[in-house]
Motif scaffolding. Structure first.
Motif, PDB file in Angstrom:
ATOM      1  N   ARG A  50      36.585  33.079  33.330  1.00  0.00           N
ATOM      2  CA  ARG A  50      36.491  34.108  34.371  1.00  0.00           C
ATOM      3  C   ARG A  50      36.769  35.484  33.774  1.00  0.00           C
ATOM      4  N   VAL A  51      36.065  35.812  32.735  1.00  0.00           N
ATOM      5  CA  VAL A  51      36.153  37.129  32.102  1.00  0.00           C
ATOM      6  C   VAL A  51      34.835  37.855  32.355  1.00  0.00           C
ATOM      7  N   TYR A  52      34.910  39.127  32.770  1.00  0.00           N
ATOM      8  CA  TYR A  52      33.699  39.860  33.170  1.00  0.00           C
ATOM      9  C   TYR A  52      33.791  41.320  32.747  1.00  0.00           C
ATOM     10  N   LYS A  53      32.622  41.908  32.595  1.00  0.00           N
ATOM     11  CA  LYS A  53      32.546  43.360  32.616  1.00  0.00           C
ATOM     12  C   LYS A  53      32.595  43.801  34.073  1.00  0.00           C
ATOM     13  N   ILE A  54      33.193  44.964  34.302  1.00  0.00           N
ATOM     14  CA  ILE A  54      33.327  45.436  35.689  1.00  0.00           C
ATOM     15  C   ILE A  54      33.097  46.944  35.732  1.00  0.00           C
ATOM     16  N   ARG A  55      32.357  47.386  36.735  1.00  0.00           N
ATOM     17  CA  ARG A  55      32.084  48.820  36.904  1.00  0.00           C
ATOM     18  C   ARG A  55      32.128  49.179  38.386  1.00  0.00           C
ATOM     19  N   GLU A  56      32.694  50.352  38.639  1.00  0.00           N
ATOM     20  CA  GLU A  56      32.690  50.946  39.978  1.00  0.00           C
ATOM     21  C   GLU A  56      33.168  49.951  41.056  1.00  0.00           C
ATOM     22  N   ALA A  57      34.284  49.331  40.764  1.00  0.00           N
ATOM     23  CA  ALA A  57      34.918  48.441  41.738  1.00  0.00           C
ATOM     24  C   ALA A  57      36.192  49.109  42.245  1.00  0.00           C
ATOM     25  N   SER A  58      36.704  48.602  43.369  1.00  0.00           N
ATOM     26  CA  SER A  58      37.887  49.260  43.922  1.00  0.00           C
ATOM     27  C   SER A  58      38.743  48.290  44.723  1.00  0.00           C
TER      28      SER A  58
END
Length: 840
Positions: A50-58
């Motif tokens: 469960r490893v991810y790149k993440i962008r524009e999350a809140s």
């Protein structure tokens, strides 16, 4: 019961989970489902799948906003099918907007900005809701999952321990149940928790919390060491906006209320206590599987039973901050086999023991670390029945009325005596003290006062010496006089016990006459090692320093104001019998009432005997509030009295004592004279005597007696207290025509103001047979909206003075207009210094 006590006490030190002092009872069912759940929550590591790149999350929680702009995030492994945490590396931002001026000032004190807006590079998150699902749209496959997990796995495991207990309280209601009809959790929809440990680029590591079950849902804090002490600086703490009100558990409704405590304890001096405590509880809000209790960290629970059934127990060492360090308690979690039902009555039997006592020497024992010696649910009134077994050569005093019991022999050669103590009505706390005492007694108006003091002082009591010049012997050759250093013998508190009893009796009579009868039949005062004193219902632990004679106190080289305060510590603690024990506080923001009021009541006694000393003590408090810390900030700026325990921080280590006691005392002094002068102003405007003048009683005392009558055996908030004082509010103090003290609350109680007051452009104009006086009140170094009710006096050429009325200072400058008799030559604002202003 909110869990702010847990979230406000987190410790920054990262230690492996295996090194904690957490213990779990293994006497429950064979499955140990609660134990397994807790251990999984405490040890949840990162899941490589469960490893991810993440962008524009809140993460958005009311006034708390966390944005993950760009980076990598790994989520923790499942706990009972739920993802409860994550670790992020990249670029993010946290934004917290405090909702009022006081909280913005608190934020500014620690961060130099009123709004928290911080960029961070790493963050650890813990949550109990659907956060993992909510973030799915922002997640993308990573480049190297194993490298990220290897890098941050240990840090995540270390951090997982902090919130394990809070998450356990959420998920415990899903444990297997002995009641097939009991499924799910009644409070699940309203239970939302988020903790972010953020590593900011400017502010370093700090914690951000949102907890819907806490009294104040949003908290931002940081642990900071200062001169050997780890302070947990609370930057801001406040309730979420009304938009989330429907998702929260009502703050005023605890899961249970404590009805009775029955405790049987055996004491083996010098350190050991073993006890059995039966607690009877009424369930006021069902749907929960676990309850929290507090108990001294030196006492370990061996079992908890409900009837014949042994319950599972988690005894978790409290993760320290400055607030919990004062109390020295562990957190206990008692897990039930099924969901509790609203309205049912339950009975719990605790068996526990440990080395909770400390031996100070001189025949003095005390409960160490100021911890709770019985399983406690908080500051709520209950009936107590306490029984103690202890050696024959010791004297034990406890809260309540002593009930005669027969002596019995213990196993072994030592004979034990037995004493039993029962409260006549519900009280908020219970305590005991043990020593080898000499007894003295005095009679007050409606009670007996008993004082118990040891023959000697504790071993670390300071020694006092004196330099003595030897008499000269006539000689033919002049010589310098010889001096020797003489060490004075240690004081004997027992010799001064009668004087202490007499002082306490005088205080009791004074308070009884003004606030109503003493609420207990006997007042017992016992010697307590050290400088601190502590009051319990009907029982006072009185510092050894209170048992010194005036000559012995003089050798400590105290200034006169400090010596006067020291002389009146007995009166202060006696006042707590009304303010703190009979009427007590609702939450940490209201605790100031009882320290400030107890201090002021003792000063009212001093005022009758020594008006100059009374003014001297108030002046000492005023000057202390103007002391500056290492950054040049005044101590008054540590925060308002309503900040409670938050006032002691790395910025102001002495903040709580100076503000709760010092400013708190001044606030009651201001209230007293506001009401008194307001009545005079009303009488002057109507040219007839007031009701107070006829009754020869101050409105301040009328209000306090009304507080005692309405809130006896109950808690009170600051606003409820002011509502009682508002009933006495004269017309001249009705700001903008409203019979309200909201202006006093917002500017003085919930603020830090200490303005400088001056007048300018004062004109005395003839008008008929008298004068029309006009001028401008100037408030410097004050918040722009501060409202101050100021007594105005006129002075004749001969120095005689006349009260002219009350004028409101509202903001920086305000004009005033009053009439006065002829002969007034000058006008003075507040000549008696009844207002907490800065020293001119």
């Amino acid at each position: 019961m909110g869990l702010a006590v847990l979230t406000l006490g987190q410790q920054e030190q990262e230690v492996p989970a295996s090194s904690t002092n957490t213990t779990i009872s293994r006497q429950a069912t064979s499955t140990h489902a609660a134990e397994q759940l807790y251990l999984q929550l405490r040890g949840a590591g990162l899941d490589a799948s469960r490893v991810y790149k993440i962008r524009e999350a809140s993460f958005d929680r009311d006034q708390l906003h966390i944005t993950l702009e760009d980076g990598v995030i790994a989520f923790t492994s499942d706990v009972s099918g739920r993802v409860t945490g994550a670790f992020f590396e990249g670029q993010g931002e946290v934004l917290v907007i405090p909702p009022n001026e006081g909280e913005r000032a608190s934020m500014t004190l620690f961060t130099k900005a009123a709004v928290l807006e911080e960029i961070f590079t790493t963050a650890y998150f813990r949550f109990n809701d659907d956060t993992f699902s909510d973030l799915q749209p922002s997640l993308r496959p990573p480049e190297d999952a194993s490298e990220f997990v290897n890098k941050w796995s240990q840090a995540a495991r270390n951090l997982a321990e902090w919130d394990a207990l809070r998450l356990f309280m959420t998920f415990s209601c899903y444990l297997p149940s002995t009641d097939p009809s009991s499924h799910g959790c009644a409070t699940a929809a309203s239970d939302r928790f988020l903790h972010a440990r953020v590593y900011g680029t400017k502010l370093g590591a700090f914690d951000v919390y949102f907890d819907s079950t806490a009294q104040e849902q949003i908290v931002v804090a940081q642990q900071k060491p200062e001169e050997g002490t780890n302070y947990y600086n609370v930057w801001t703490s406040f309730s979420a906006a009304r938009s989330l009100a429907h998702t929260r558990i009502p703050e005023q409704l605890d899961e249970v209320t404590s009805r009775t405590y029955q405790v049987k304890a055996e004491i083996r001096p010098p350190t050991t206590v073993s006890a059995e405590a039966r607690v009877q509880l009424d369930v006021t809000r069902g749907g929960v599987r676990a309850l929290l209790f507090e108990l001294s960290r030196y006492l370990k629970v061996s079992s908890v039973k409900m009837g014949s059934e042994t319950l599972e127990l988690i005894q978790n060492q409290a993760l320290e901050g400055t607030a919990l360090a004062r109390r020295g308690n562990d957190i206990l979690v008692v897990v039930f086999p099924r969901l509790l039902r609203t309205g049912e009555k339950i009975e719990l039997d605790f068996t526990y023991g440990g080395d909770v006592l400390s031996e100070a020497g001189g025949g003095l024992l005390y409960v160490g670390a100021r911890g709770t010696w019985y399983p406690n649910r908080g500051f709520a009134a209950a009936d107590f029945d306490l029984q103690f077994r202890y050696p024959q050569d010791w004297t034990l005093l406890a809260t309540g009325r002593r009930v005669d019991v027969a002596a019995e022999a213990a196993t072994g050669p030592q004979q034990l005596q037995v004493s039993r103590w029962k409260s006549d009505h519900a009280i908020p706390v219970a305590g005991f003290n043990l020593g080898k005492y000499v007894k003295a007694s005095a009679k007050a108006a409606n009670a007996i006062v008993e004082t118990y003091a040891a023959a000697g002082m504790e071993r670390n009591f300071p020694k006092t010496t004196e330099t003595v010049v030897l008499p000269e012997v006539p000689t033919a050759i002049p010589r310098n006089p010889k001096t020797v250093v003489v060490e004075h013998p240690p004081p004997s508190p027992a010799r001064h016990a009668q004087s202490v009893a007499d002082d306490a009796a005088r205080a009791l009579e004074f308070y009884s006459a003004n606030f109503g009868d003493f609420p207990y039949g006997t007042l017992k005062l016992t010697q307590m090692p050290g400088e601190l004193s502590q009051g319990w219902p009907g029982l006072i632990f009185l510092s050894s320093y209170a048992f010194l004679t005036p000559e012995e106190k003089s050798r400590l080289n105290l200034d006169r104001a400090t010596a006067l305060l020291d002389d009146y510590v007995t009166a202060h603690e006696v006042a707590h019998q009304w303010w703190g024990d009979l009427v007590f506080w609702r939450g940490y923001r209201d605790q100031w009432i009882f320290e400030g009021l107890a201090s002021y009541c003792s000063l009212m006694m001093l005022e009758r005997q020594d008006p100059v000393g009374f003014r001297m003590v108030l002046e000492k408090y005023r000057l202390e509030l103007q002391k500056k810390n290492k950054s040049g900030a005044m101590l008054k700026d540590a925060g308002p009295v309503t900040a409670g325990f938050r006032l002691s921080s790395s910025e102001f280590p002495e903040g709580y004592e100076a503000i709760s006691y010092g400013r708190g005392t001044w606030l009651f002094h201001m209230l007293r004279y506001l009401l008194k002068n307001g009545e005079l102003a009303d009488a002057r405007s109507t040219e007839r005597p007031t009701a107070s003048a006829k009754a020869a009683e101050e409105p301040f005392l009328r209000a306090l007696r009304r507080v005692r009558e309405r809130y006896s055996g109950r808690s009170i908030t600051t606003r409820e207290l002011l509502a009682v004082f508002e009933e006495e509010l004269p017309s001249s103090l009705r700001y903008e025509g409203k019979k309200s003290l909201e202006w006093f609350y917002s500017g003085w109680i919930n603020g830090t103001a200490m303005p400088q007051l001056n007048s300018k452009n004062v004109k005395l104009l003839p008008k008929g047979r008298g004068l029309l006086i006009t001028g401008i009140v100037v408030q410097k170094d004050a918040p722009k909206n501060l409202v101050t009710a100021i007594p105005l006096y006129g002075f004749t050429g001969k120095g005689d003075r006349l009260f002219l009325g009350m004028v409101f200072g509202d903001g920086a400058e305000n004009s005033f207009r009053v009439t006065a008799p002829a002969g007034i030559k000058r006008v003075v604002l507040d000549p008696d210094q009844t207002l907490l202003t800065q020293v001119r």
